[in-house]
Write a protein that holds these residues in place. Structure first.
Motif, PDB file in Angstrom:
ATOM      1  N   THR A 155       0.847  -1.196   0.000  1.00  0.00           N
ATOM      2  CA  THR A 155       0.000   0.000   0.000  1.00  0.00           C
ATOM      3  C   THR A 155       0.880   1.242   0.000  1.00  0.00           C
ATOM      4  OG1 THR A 155      -1.838  -1.083   1.145  1.00  0.00           O
ATOM      5  CG2 THR A 155      -1.716   1.324   1.309  1.00  0.00           C
ATOM      6  N   VAL A 156       0.547   2.180  -0.857  1.00  0.00           N
ATOM      7  CA  VAL A 156       1.303   3.426  -0.968  1.00  0.00           C
ATOM      8  C   VAL A 156       0.728   4.463  -0.013  1.00  0.00           C
ATOM      9  CG1 VAL A 156       2.005   5.296  -2.510  1.00  0.00           C
ATOM     10  CG2 VAL A 156       1.907   2.941  -3.359  1.00  0.00           C
ATOM     11  N   GLY A 157       1.581   5.037   0.804  1.00  0.00           N
ATOM     12  CA  GLY A 157       1.181   6.078   1.729  1.00  0.00           C
ATOM     13  C   GLY A 157       1.517   7.456   1.187  1.00  0.00           C
ATOM     14  N   PRO A 158       1.761   8.421   2.059  1.00  0.00           N
ATOM     15  CA  PRO A 158       1.974   9.799   1.602  1.00  0.00           C
ATOM     16  C   PRO A 158       3.274   9.971   0.818  1.00  0.00           C
ATOM     17  CG  PRO A 158       2.436   9.592   3.950  1.00  0.00           C
ATOM     18  CD  PRO A 158       1.807   8.304   3.530  1.00  0.00           C
ATOM     19  N   ILE A 159       3.207  10.843  -0.183  1.00  0.00           N
ATOM     20  CA  ILE A 159       4.413  11.252  -0.905  1.00  0.00           C
ATOM     21  C   ILE A 159       5.150  12.251  -0.031  1.00  0.00           C
ATOM     22  CG2 ILE A 159       5.284  12.507  -2.916  1.00  0.00           C
ATOM     23  CD1 ILE A 159       2.936  11.353  -4.511  1.00  0.00           C
ATOM     24  N   VAL A 160       6.412  11.975   0.259  1.00  0.00           N
ATOM     25  CA  VAL A 160       7.170  12.819   1.196  1.00  0.00           C
ATOM     26  C   VAL A 160       8.282  13.611   0.533  1.00  0.00           C
ATOM     27  CG1 VAL A 160       6.627  11.310   3.140  1.00  0.00           C
ATOM     28  CG2 VAL A 160       8.705  10.903   1.816  1.00  0.00           C
ATOM     29  N   LEU A 161       8.572  13.303  -0.733  1.00  0.00           N
ATOM     30  CA  LEU A 161       9.678  13.984  -1.406  1.00  0.00           C
ATOM     31  C   LEU A 161       9.449  13.937  -2.909  1.00  0.00           C
ATOM     32  CD1 LEU A 161      12.615  15.189  -1.459  1.00  0.00           C
ATOM     33  CD2 LEU A 161      13.432  12.815  -1.506  1.00  0.00           C
ATOM     34  N   THR A 162       9.669  15.055  -3.576  1.00  0.00           N
ATOM     35  CA  THR A 162       9.653  15.094  -5.031  1.00  0.00           C
ATOM     36  C   THR A 162      10.909  15.807  -5.505  1.00  0.00           C
ATOM     37  OG1 THR A 162       8.376  17.157  -5.077  1.00  0.00           O
ATOM     38  CG2 THR A 162       7.131  15.103  -5.219  1.00  0.00           C
ATOM     39  N   ALA A 281       4.413   2.281  12.689  1.00  0.00           N
ATOM     40  CA  ALA A 281       4.370   2.689  11.284  1.00  0.00           C
ATOM     41  C   ALA A 281       3.238   3.678  11.052  1.00  0.00           C
ATOM     42  CB  ALA A 281       4.210   1.466  10.387  1.00  0.00           C
ATOM     43  N   ARG A 282       2.104   3.431  11.688  1.00  0.00           N
ATOM     44  CA  ARG A 282       0.991   4.382  11.586  1.00  0.00           C
ATOM     45  C   ARG A 282       1.398   5.738  12.146  1.00  0.00           C
ATOM     46  NH1 ARG A 282      -2.511   0.017  13.373  1.00  0.00           N
ATOM     47  NH2 ARG A 282      -3.834  -0.685  11.655  1.00  0.00           N
ATOM     48  N   ALA A 283       2.092   5.710  13.280  1.00  0.00           N
ATOM     49  CA  ALA A 283       2.504   6.961  13.915  1.00  0.00           C
ATOM     50  C   ALA A 283       3.482   7.726  13.034  1.00  0.00           C
ATOM     51  CB  ALA A 283       3.133   6.663  15.272  1.00  0.00           C
ATOM     52  N   PHE A 284       4.409   7.027  12.395  1.00  0.00           N
ATOM     53  CA  PHE A 284       5.359   7.707  11.512  1.00  0.00           C
ATOM     54  C   PHE A 284       4.634   8.279  10.293  1.00  0.00           C
ATOM     55  CE2 PHE A 284       8.710   8.296   8.422  1.00  0.00           C
ATOM     56  CZ  PHE A 284       9.765   8.762   9.191  1.00  0.00           C
ATOM     57  N   THR A 285       3.679   7.525   9.767  1.00  0.00           N
ATOM     58  CA  THR A 285       2.911   8.016   8.617  1.00  0.00           C
ATOM     59  C   THR A 285       2.135   9.268   8.986  1.00  0.00           C
ATOM     60  OG1 THR A 285       2.717   5.772   7.702  1.00  0.00           O
ATOM     61  CG2 THR A 285       1.131   7.416   6.938  1.00  0.00           C
ATOM     62  N   ARG A 286       1.525   9.265  10.176  1.00  0.00           N
ATOM     63  CA  ARG A 286       0.803  10.457  10.624  1.00  0.00           C
ATOM     64  C   ARG A 286       1.755  11.634  10.819  1.00  0.00           C
ATOM     65  NH1 ARG A 286      -2.076   6.697  13.746  1.00  0.00           N
ATOM     66  NH2 ARG A 286      -0.825   7.176  15.596  1.00  0.00           N
ATOM     67  N   ALA A 287       2.945  11.364  11.340  1.00  0.00           N
ATOM     68  CA  ALA A 287       3.930  12.439  11.506  1.00  0.00           C
ATOM     69  C   ALA A 287       4.304  13.029  10.155  1.00  0.00           C
ATOM     70  CB  ALA A 287       5.180  11.896  12.211  1.00  0.00           C
ATOM     71  N   ALA A 288       4.437  12.169   9.136  1.00  0.00           N
ATOM     72  CA  ALA A 288       4.745  12.654   7.799  1.00  0.00           C
ATOM     73  C   ALA A 288       3.613  13.511   7.255  1.00  0.00           C
ATOM     74  CB  ALA A 288       5.001  11.466   6.870  1.00  0.00           C
ATOM     75  N   GLU A 289       2.395  13.030   7.394  1.00  0.00           N
ATOM     76  CA  GLU A 289       1.238  13.775   6.863  1.00  0.00           C
ATOM     77  C   GLU A 289       1.102  15.122   7.563  1.00  0.00           C
ATOM     78  OE1 GLU A 289      -1.547   9.903   5.685  1.00  0.00           O
ATOM     79  OE2 GLU A 289      -1.712  10.846   7.659  1.00  0.00           O
ATOM     80  N   ASP A 290       1.252  15.148   8.869  1.00  0.00           N
ATOM     81  CA  ASP A 290       1.100  16.394   9.629  1.00  0.00           C
ATOM     82  C   ASP A 290       2.231  17.382   9.302  1.00  0.00           C
ATOM     83  OD1 ASP A 290      -1.101  15.235  10.738  1.00  0.00           O
ATOM     84  OD2 ASP A 290      -0.163  14.776  12.670  1.00  0.00           O
ATOM     85  N   THR A 291       3.446  16.860   9.153  1.00  0.00           N
ATOM     86  CA  THR A 291       4.584  17.731   8.835  1.00  0.00           C
ATOM     87  C   THR A 291       4.418  18.355   7.454  1.00  0.00           C
ATOM     88  OG1 THR A 291       6.053  16.358  10.197  1.00  0.00           O
ATOM     89  CG2 THR A 291       7.092  17.831   8.593  1.00  0.00           C
ATOM     90  N   LEU A 292       3.986  17.559   6.492  1.00  0.00           N
ATOM     91  CA  LEU A 292       3.780  18.070   5.148  1.00  0.00           C
ATOM     92  C   LEU A 292       2.649  19.090   5.105  1.00  0.00           C
ATOM     93  CD1 LEU A 292       4.176  14.669   3.270  1.00  0.00           C
ATOM     94  CD2 LEU A 292       5.798  16.572   3.223  1.00  0.00           C
ATOM     95  N   ALA A 293       1.571  18.800   5.848  1.00  0.00           N
ATOM     96  CA  ALA A 293       0.441  19.731   5.873  1.00  0.00           C
ATOM     97  C   ALA A 293       0.853  21.066   6.497  1.00  0.00           C
ATOM     98  CB  ALA A 293      -0.729  19.119   6.653  1.00  0.00           C
ATOM     99  N   ALA A 294       1.661  21.016   7.550  1.00  0.00           N
ATOM    100  CA  ALA A 294       2.121  22.245   8.201  1.00  0.00           C
ATOM    101  C   ALA A 294       3.016  23.048   7.271  1.00  0.00           C
ATOM    102  CB  ALA A 294       2.861  21.898   9.495  1.00  0.00           C
TER     103      ALA A 294
END
Length: 297
Positions: A155-162, A281-294
């Motif tokens: 499963t693909v989660g959030p894109i964190v880098l382009t 893993a869920r917690a890290f994914t949420r940290a990524a999503e929140d950091t990107l949103a901020a």
């Protein structure tokens, strides 16, 4: 429909085997069969086609799986978040990365470590010759990898880098003195080949088979690791598009990195096994999503 019945249905929809579903949920096969029959009576139509050789979803079953899966995952996430808040997360998050990509997302790592100071992050290096091996073997919980990823068990989660691609060539190559090149220039080749075990569509994102105008791009040596790739390029045996971050983290006097002025954007995302997403893993994914949103706000 009770939550346990939803869980049984979704597990059977994935396993397509009553015995494996029972083993996975630590219940009896009779309990699985009973739950499915109750659901079918409630809905008024079969959810699975059953024969002595196979179990398959009916069209109505397929639709029900799509409708229930997202909602069930939200329920599980909510329960897990509440439980994590109550107890505080501990343990080790095993994160798979390729070369130096983790260094490009320090804010995400910092958010996770601030939120969960009692958790350890252990880094494992995944190689381009076996990009999903660590994840499938259960040796990492999450992996940072370039897209696309079109694997049914992942499963693909959030894109964190382009980032764009640049062309890596030997310092002695004819392109070494150029200010930029185009994707059409790849036709001089050779670019790296990949082992047959590597999905062709995934390799194509870095080393395409042809230029935008349709010219074939010669294939050269097979490379399995970033170090092999750079060493082979330095020896003048191949050229290769590489992610832009290579310029920063792998400077070498025997390699020239040249901008590709019509480069596509390479996206990196967090991926996990569909059947297994740990609380960390869920917690890290949420940290990524929140950091990107901020960062976007």
């Amino acid at each position: 429909m009770e939550l346990r019945d939803i869980e049984i249905f979704l597990a059977l929809a994935e396993e397509l085997h009553f015995g494996r579903t029972a083993d996975r949920l630590l219940i009896s096969s009779a309990r699985v069969s009973q739950a499915i029959k109750q659901q079918e009576r409630r809905i008024g139509a079969p959810l699975f086609e059953r024969t002595s050789r196979r179990v398959a979803l009916t069209p109505i079953g397929e639709q029900l799986r799509e409708d229930l899966a997202a909602g069930y995952q939200r329920i599980q996430d909510g329960i897990e978040r509440a439980a994590a808040s109550a107890r505080g997360l501990t343990g080790t998050l095993r994160l798979g990365t390729m070369d130096a990509t983790l260094a490009e997302i320090p804010e995400i790592l910092e958010t996770f470590r601030t939120r969960h100071p009692d958790c350890e992050v252990r880094i494992r290096e995944a190689h381009i010759g076996n990009p999903f091996g660590l994840l499938r073997a259960g040796e990492v919980d999450l992996q940072l990898v370039w897209l696309p990823v079109e694997e049914p068990d992942l499963t693909v989660g959030p894109i964190v880098l382009t980032e764009p691609l640049v062309l890596a060539v030997s310092a002695r190559h004819e392109f070494a003195g150029r200010e930029s090149v185009s994707l059409e220039d790849l036709a001089v080749g050779p670019v790296f080949g990949f082992d047959d075990s590597v999905p062709a569509y995934w390799a194509e994102a870095i080393n395409p088979a042809q230029t935008p105008s349709g010219k074939p791009i010669p294939r050269g040596p097979v490379s399995s690791t970033a170090h092999e790739t750079l060493t082979t390029i330095a020896a003048g045996l191949a050229i290769s598009p590489v992610p832009l971050h290579a310029v920063k983290y792998f400077p070498r006097g025997d390699i020239a990195y040249i901008p590709i002025h019509d480069s596509p954007v390479l996206s990196w995302a967090l991926i996990h096994r569909t059947a297994a997403l740990s609380p960390l893993a869920r917690a890290f994914t949420r940290a990524a999503e929140d950091t990107l949103a901020a960062a976007e706000s």
